[in-house]
Design an enzyme around this catalytic site. Structure first.
Site: not given
Ligand SMILES: NC(=O)c1ccc[n+]([C@@H]2O[C@H](COP(=O)([O-])OP(=O)(O)OC[C@H]3O[C@@H](n4cnc5c(N)ncnc54)[C@H](O)[C@@H]3O)[C@@H](O)[C@H]2O)c1
Length: 259
Positions: A66, A145, A158, A162
């Site tokens: 975590d 982001s 959020y 970011k």
């Molecule tokens: N998907 C989008 O549109 C998008 C856009 C911009 C930025 N992001 C960023 O990209 C990153 C990945 O997002 P995603 O879309 O792949 O999401 P996702 O939910 O598919 O994956 C996120 C992963 O992070 C893990 N996680 C969450 N909290 C945690 C913690 N406290 N300790 C360890 N692991 C933890 C979850 O278990 C999950 O496996 C994030 O930082 C998100 O903010 C995503």
């Protein structure tokens, strides 16, 4: 191990690698020769990602962790030291979405989003920096982001988290420069991951909402995890050896204005 081998001999930690963007980055790093620690609190999917990398001929291990707990961040770094002798690349990707208009945003939700998305980057970086320095340098890649650059309603926590990651990235770039530690950030717009599917799924009309996301992007589509992984690997690689402190938008042209 891959014939490409851009990361042969490198050791990486990817947080949040059990899903979405983190998974794609971890798989691609392994395909290009890196040994990758899959650090995620998701003990259901994390081991499968590591097993998939093994099955494809790469090297990876899963560690339940975590990012909001410093002890867990230390364990990630210790694990790379005991398994593979050190650390070269740290990908701070773990993150959570969610939120509400500020007037309705519960303190617990604010704290959770800031803890995972921003404090987690600080804690993992704090734990990882000595190990990167001990190898004579390395690279940190933070997944921020587009929300850190342009605001949207109901994204207070959020967007603030970011924006914080982007500024923390610049500080890390300056602090790490003389030790040959580069730090960069990616700022994706919507990317097709389980996080976005959950967000869309909560809308009254998910399909219409999904189409609506695309409509605001000049290139006419949302991002793929491969789009993000390709940019991540570039910034982590030696090809980007003179690039540090940047926050690269991956937005299909959205920051240019409306198409
Ligand atoms: N998907 C989008 O549109 C998008 C856009 C911009 C930025 N992001 C960023 O990209 C990153 C990945 O997002 P995603 O879309 O792949 O999401 P996702 O939910 O598919 O994956 C996120 C992963 O992070 C893990 N996680 C969450 N909290 C945690 C913690 N406290 N300790 C360890 N692991 C933890 C979850 O278990 C999950 O496996 C994030 O930082 C998100 O903010 C995503």
């Amino acid at each position: 191990m891959s014939a490409e081998g851009r990361f042969t001999g490198k050791v990486a930690i990817v947080t949040g690698a059990a899903s979405g963007i983190g998974r794609a980055v971890a798989e691609r790093l392994a395909r290009e020769g890196a040994r990758v620690l899959i650090a995620d609190r998701d003990a259901d999917n994390g081991p499968d990602v590591a097993a998939g990398i093994h099955a494809a001929g790469g090297e990876a291990a899963y560690l339940p962790a975590d990012v909001t707990r410093y002890d867990d961040c230390r364990r990630m770094v210790d694990e790379t030291a005991s398994r593979w002798g050190g650390l070269d690349l740290l990908v701070n990707n773990a993150g959570v979405g969610g939120g509400a208009p500020v007037a309705a945003l519960e303190e617990e939700a604010w704290d959770h989003i800031l803890d995972v998305n921003l404090k987690g980057v600080y804690l993992c970086s704090r734990a990882g920096l000595p190990a990167l320095a001990a190898r004579g340098g390395g690279a940190i890649l933070n997944v921020a982001s587009i929300a850190g650059l342009i605001a949207a309603p109901a994204m207070g926590a959020y967007a603030a988290s970011k924006a914080g990651v982007m500024q923390l990235t610049k500080v890390l770039a300056l602090e790490g420069a003389r030790q040959n530690i580069r730090a960069n950030a990616l700022c994706p717009i919507w990317v097709d991951t389980p996080m976005v599917r959950r967000y869309v799924g909560r809308a009254p009309d998910p399909e219409q909402t999904f189409q609506g996301l695309k409509a605001r992007i000049p290139l006419g589509r949302i991002g793929t995890v491969d789009d993000v992984a390709a940019a991540a690997l570039f910034l982590l690689s030696d090809e980007a050896s003179f690039i540090t402190g940047v926050a690269l938008p991956l937005d299909g042209g959205a920051l240019c204005g409306s198409a």
